[in-house]
Enzyme design. Structure first.
Site, PDB file in Angstrom:
ATOM      1  N   LYS A  62       0.779  -1.188  -0.270  1.00  0.00           N
ATOM      2  CA  LYS A  62      -0.052  -0.051  -0.036  1.00  0.00           C
ATOM      3  C   LYS A  62       0.739   1.234   0.108  1.00  0.00           C
ATOM      4  O   LYS A  62       0.424   2.332  -0.554  1.00  0.00           O
ATOM      5  CB  LYS A  62      -0.961  -0.026   1.152  1.00  0.00           C
ATOM      6  CG  LYS A  62      -1.974  -1.026   1.113  1.00  0.00           C
ATOM      7  CD  LYS A  62      -2.976  -0.477   0.101  1.00  0.00           C
ATOM      8  CE  LYS A  62      -4.333  -1.367   0.269  1.00  0.00           C
ATOM      9  NZ  LYS A  62      -5.583  -0.767  -0.613  1.00  0.00           N
ATOM     10  N   SER A 319       1.151  -9.887  -0.464  1.00  0.00           N
ATOM     11  CA  SER A 319       0.797  -8.462  -0.394  1.00  0.00           C
ATOM     12  C   SER A 319       1.105  -7.798   1.070  1.00  0.00           C
ATOM     13  O   SER A 319       1.170  -6.576   0.926  1.00  0.00           O
ATOM     14  CB  SER A 319      -0.563  -8.301  -0.976  1.00  0.00           C
ATOM     15  OG  SER A 319      -1.559  -8.871  -0.236  1.00  0.00           O
TER      16      SER A 319
END
Lengths: 337, 337
Positions: A62, A319
């Site tokens: 992110k 991720s």
């Protein structure tokens, strides 16, 4: 809906926008490795290449999108500050990007977000505003009040071309690293919430590695993207579902992300909580990586052969790794299964 | 002592030998990242750059030295096979290198080595021979029998110029990565057993980054290298000490490694088991890395400021991550402290 006139004119980024984001991220984001384990390959019966994006600054991909967005704001907007809502990883990415740019930052988080994510967001200097998700409090109303009062810029978690371009830089790296590893044709399984990472990676691969095809992987009960792909139009999740994969339990595909994913991606994959925990144990044992449940679903999809199951190499995007110790201990106790 | 005439003529490698090892390792070993965490830096009060060698193939740096050694053997020696004794990381490194080269491999391991290390060594195709360390069984006698019978080549864990050169390739990467991170002067804290990694890294830094200085970090009770450096001559550990840092509980400095470390390294550092566990928790929370106790002592030294404690950046080599789930759960339960 939050008033956000700019967003109405937005379109998905092109490869030039992703390359520009990569230039802004150079020397700021970590170039995460594409890892491979001999024993993991043996267990999987094929090559499994793991893009270790849990090693990114703030512990998830992110930060890429957040930095891409904030570094493209003009000085006046930066001085007024930014606001985001997030269960934790987007929050940390925006908080760090804001701190590095000297920009005020407010993050609206659900009160039941993992403690590690709440603590880290605050430690990175953001003002954390909690809202009661279970009690039906409206996070957008909470945010709108702050935006109206202070002229803050909303940093959307995925439906923003700058954010999508930032996440796409991960795809540029995968293209290069897969080539170096001798893998020209493979599916790239991507942990998917609103689709910012999946769409960004898909756009990067289209331009840089046309033999690689992104595919969204979601938790069972939150497989809106998979069902939307199958139906050919956006579908929402049924209310009431629960998952330990807090990072990727979004209600429906993004308006900007879905058309990209529909055009470029292979079919979606849905993974059970138990399979996500088993993949966390495998990442611990074989890769020496800490994954959070939502960051492990792509690996779980590969290990369970939910992608269709040929013996060809597969690439998985791990991720994020922001997981509370108690949840990680649960994965260790369950084991690889 | 094992009869090994070749070893008597050996000298420590020079930088050319390390560069040659790097050429043999290119495309075979993983180029591990030098990681940094904003929250870890905040906690430490200075920049802490972590060379994540736990992400190396087999989960520790040992694959570098093993591949360096085996890839320099002639075909006849490879066909006869190799033998190593090791509590687990050297074992896995040699086993994988042997398998990749199609070479028979015997590993003599203590019966009380961590289960993960025993299982992985066998899974990598080595013949595992267990001996009873506590009962005083002589591993060298066990190995000697097999060497005499089969013409196997002994792969020493550290006192071998090819092995030292292989470990030194990690130092070449640190030199380059530290430069890219803007760090020209710093101590490099290295987890140290017999000194193969410490000496190899020190030699690489001498040539490539003279502002970086290696320093050995050991478990309390096994700080033979620190005491040897202080005394100016090799000293052994007192019998009876125990440590959870199974990877680096060697009895005394190596004959080839100690002169290099004495010439190039700063003072040694000794770390408690509790500090190693706390560093494992920090690596979990802040870096998303799985470290084993012996692979965490350098990070522990930096976090506890046992290196003298300036606010200057420090580099730590996180050397391995092969830890049983139970021990890792213990670190999580203890926390960062």
């Amino acid at each position: 809906m939050i008033a956000d006139e700019a967003a109405r004119a937005w379109t998905a980024p092109d490869i030039d926008a992703i390359r520009a984001a990569a230039a802004r991220l150079a020397g700021v984001a970590t170039r995460t490795p594409l890892l491979e384990s001999d024993l993991l390959n043996a267990r999987a019966g094929r090559r499994v290449l793991v893009k270790a994006e849990c090693l990114q600054r703030t512990g998830s991909f992110k930060f890429r999108g957040a930095w891409s967005r904030l570094s493209a704001l003009d000085p006046a907007a930066l001085a007024r500050g930014v606001i985001a809502f997030s269960s934790g990883n987007h929050a940390q990415g925006v908080a760090l990007a804001a701190r590095l740019l000297g920009c005020p930052c407010v993050v609206v988080m659900p009160a039941d977000a993992p403690k590690l994510k709440r603590d880290n967001t605050a430690a990175l200097g953001a003002e954390v505003v909690l809202y009661d998700r279970a009690g039906g409090e409206d996070r957008e109303a909470v945010a709108q009040k702050r935006i109206a009062a202070g002229g803050l810029t909303l940093v959307r978690p995925y439906d923003d071309p700058f954010v999508m371009a930032g996440q796409g830089t991960c795809g540029l790296e995968i293209a290069e690293q897969a080539r170096a590893a001798g893998v020209a044709e493979a599916d790239v399984l991507v942990c998917c919430g609103g689709g910012g990472l999946t769409s960004g990676v898909a756009l990067a691969l289209e331009a840089e590695a046309p033999g690689l095809r992104a595919r969204p992987v979601e938790p069972e009960g939150f497989d809106d993207m998979a069902r939307s792909l199958a139906a050919g139009r956006p579908e929402s999740n049924r209310p009431g579902a629960t998952s330990i994969c807090d990072a990727i339990v979004t209600p429906c595909p993004g308006e900007l992300t879905f058309p990209v994913i529909r055009r470029l991606c292979g079919p979606g994959i849905a993974v059970s909580d138990a399979a996500a925990l088993a993949a966390m144990a495998t990442a611990f044992l074989r890769l020496k990586l800490v994954l959070e449940p939502g960051g492990a679903v792509a690996l779980a999809g590969a290990l369970e052969r939910l992608d269709g199951g040929s013996d060809a190499p597969v690439i998985v995007l791990a991720s994020g790794g922001n997981v509370d110790p108690g949840m990680f201990a649960r994965a260790l106790a369950q084991g690889e299964g």
